[in-house]
Write an enzyme that holds these catalytic residues in place. Structure first.
Site, short mmCIF file in Angstrom:
data_model
loop_
_atom_site.label_atom_id
_atom_site.label_comp_id
_atom_site.label_asym_id
_atom_site.label_seq_id
_atom_site.Cartn_x
_atom_site.Cartn_y
_atom_site.Cartn_z
CG ASP A 81 -3.11 -9.95 2.73
OD1 ASP A 81 -3.56 -11.05 2.72
OD2 ASP A 81 -1.95 -9.72 3.27
NE ARG B 214 10.99 -5.66 -17.35
CZ ARG B 214 10.78 -4.63 -18.03
NH1 ARG B 214 9.74 -3.76 -18.01
NH2 ARG B 214 11.54 -4.24 -19.24
CE LYS C 100 2.21 -17.74 2.71
NZ LYS C 100 1.96 -16.35 3.31
CE1 TYR D 161 3.46 -13.77 6.27
CE2 TYR D 161 4.40 -11.97 4.89
CZ TYR D 161 4.53 -13.24 5.35
OH TYR D 161 5.52 -13.96 4.98
C1 PLP Z 1 2.63 -15.10 3.15
C2 PLP Z 1 1.77 -13.91 3.51
C3 PLP Z 1 2.20 -12.94 2.74
C4 PLP Z 1 3.32 -12.88 1.87
O1 PLP Z 1 3.13 -13.47 0.81
P1 PLP Z 1 4.70 -13.99 -0.04
O2 PLP Z 1 4.03 -14.77 -0.97
O3 PLP Z 1 5.31 -15.08 0.91
O4 PLP Z 1 5.22 -13.07 -0.62
C5 PLP Z 1 1.44 -11.63 2.92
N1 PLP Z 1 0.02 -11.65 3.40
C6 PLP Z 1 -0.17 -12.51 4.35
C7 PLP Z 1 -1.51 -12.62 5.24
C8 PLP Z 1 0.68 -13.83 4.23
O5 PLP Z 1 0.16 -14.89 4.88
#
Ligand code: PLP
Length: 392
Positions: A183, A58, A208, A111
């Site tokens: 982000d 952890r 992604k 998001y």
């Molecule tokens: C997919 C996504 C998230 C969340 O990510 P996860 O890996 O699915 O938790 C956050 N911000 C953006 C812009 C995303 O495309």
């Protein structure tokens, strides 16, 4: 290794080698959750060492640390850490810096899970949230209060690929000693480096582009060592650390990030330009197009314009539905940023949990299609799209 002068393509291949424990060219998977020590004092010292990778699972693991090192160097950050998902990275970062009674300024468009965390979860714990128009730096400035602790940004934001002026908003935040978080998922560290524009912390859904193959779930946050150690401290209590195998896949994925992004950028630009000339399409949203309302800003702060675009059918919901059903190569699936081209009709996706009116209020037209352009050959992609367009 001194990697400051190296290109991103090279950093992605070599930055983490300083952490390697052996001479294997490809990193091994360190699946052990526990490590042993000869002496109690050595054991005790390890237990409290920030960002350690060989004490207890952890606290961290070497695969996650190696991936974090690569992302940090690509973003130009001092340190980073890997969480179990993008949402794990976003929520742990926000929970580290916000307490009950604090105020956070974020964008009206984020998001969807980030949006519900801000407006649902955080409010339950007494954090005030103001959502503003991301295209107006002045809107951020006018919401600043005595208790404003953080400004959360995301750019570009799908489906309209709306852009936030990173240097303008970070200057406003700096003047008021407010932490900024961005982000950067849709751009990737190859196409945009928010730290270069004065942002403090960058988060990604590594699920992604960083992973890039639709086969792992992970998140990352990078910034100053001090901030990352603080986030690590909270993650020790919350428990969202990134797993070794997902981090290992992420490391394998990130090796080719630059080549993939160049292909995503070029394929998306070709598709966006072609769709703009189609009579079936009312509008195309892509930051690389001259017709994008913030094209000049995109050109200034982005190195490339990415693989995400949206387009609206003149024929509305049914035309979009027909188009998606007629595709063969492009898959109708959630997620984005991988090697395979994926499409979704946001209005159909949101119908399950929102009223028609709320969907429209979010700026989501019924005939809108979002496309995450993959790295297939562009002629094959255009052929698939054109055949389906002629039937829709
Ligand atoms: C997919 C996504 C998230 C969340 O990510 P996860 O890996 O699915 O938790 C956050 N911000 C953006 C812009 C995303 O495309």
């Amino acid at each position: 290794m001194q990697t400051k002068t190296l290109d991103a393509a090279t950093i992605a291949l070599h930055a983490d080698r300083i952490l390697a424990k052996d001479k294997s060219v490809a990193p091994p998977i360190h699946q052990s959750v526990s490590y042993y020590f000869k002496e109690s004092q050595e054991f005790a010292d390890h237990a409290i060492e920030a960002l350690n990778t060989d004490f207890y699972g952890r606290h961290g693991n070497l695969n996650a640390a190696r991936l974090a090192e690569v992302v940090a160097q690509l973003e130009g950050a001092e340190a980073g850490m890997i969480l179990s998902s993008g949402m794990g990275a976003i929520t742990t970062t926000l929970l580290t810096f916000l307490s009950s009674g604090d105020h956070v300024i974020a964008q009206r468009n984020h998001y969807s899970a980030t949006n519900s965390f801000l407006t649902g979860f955080l409010k339950r714990f007494g954090v005030e949230v103001s959502l503003v128009d991301q295209t107006s730096p002045r809107a951020f400035a006018s919401e600043i209060m005595q208790n404003t602790k953080m400004i959360l940004l995301e750019t570009p934001v799908n489906p309209a690929m709306t852009i936030t002026d990173l240097s303008a908003v970070s200057a406003i935040a700096k003047a008021a000693s407010i932490v900024t978080v961005c982000d950067n998922t849709l751009a990737s560290p190859i196409n945009q480096r928010p730290l270069d524009w004065g942002i403090d912390l960058v988060v990604h859904s590594a699920t992604k582009y960083i992973g890039g193959h639709h086969d792992l779930l992970a998140g990352t946050v990078v910034g100053s060592r001090q901030c990352i150690e603080a986030i690590w401290g909270i993650s020790m209590d919350l428990g969202p650390i990134g797993a070794p195998f997902d981090a290992w896949l992420g490391l394998r994925g990130i090796r080719t990030l630059q080549s993939r992004m160049h292909c995503h950028n070029s394929n998306a630009m070709d598709i966006a330009s072609q769709l703009e000339n189609s009579s079936a399409i009312k509008s195309v949203y892509y930051p690389g197009l001259k017709t994008h309302p913030q094209h000049a800003l995109a050109k200034k702060q982005m190195i490339g314009h990415g693989g995400m675009l949206s387009f609206e059918f003149s024929g509305g919901y049914d035309a979009a539905q027909k188009f998606i059903a007629g595709l063969n190569l492009c898959l109708n699936a959630p997620s984005l940023g991988g090697v395979d081209t994926l499409v979704v009709q946001p209005a159909a996706m949101f119908r399950a949990r929102m009223s028609e009116k709320d969907i429209l209020a979010q700026g989501i037209q019924p005939g809108l299609v979002r496309m995450s352009v993959g790295i297939e050959n562009i002629k094959d992609l255009l052929q698939d799209i054109n055949v389906s367009l002629s039937q829709a």
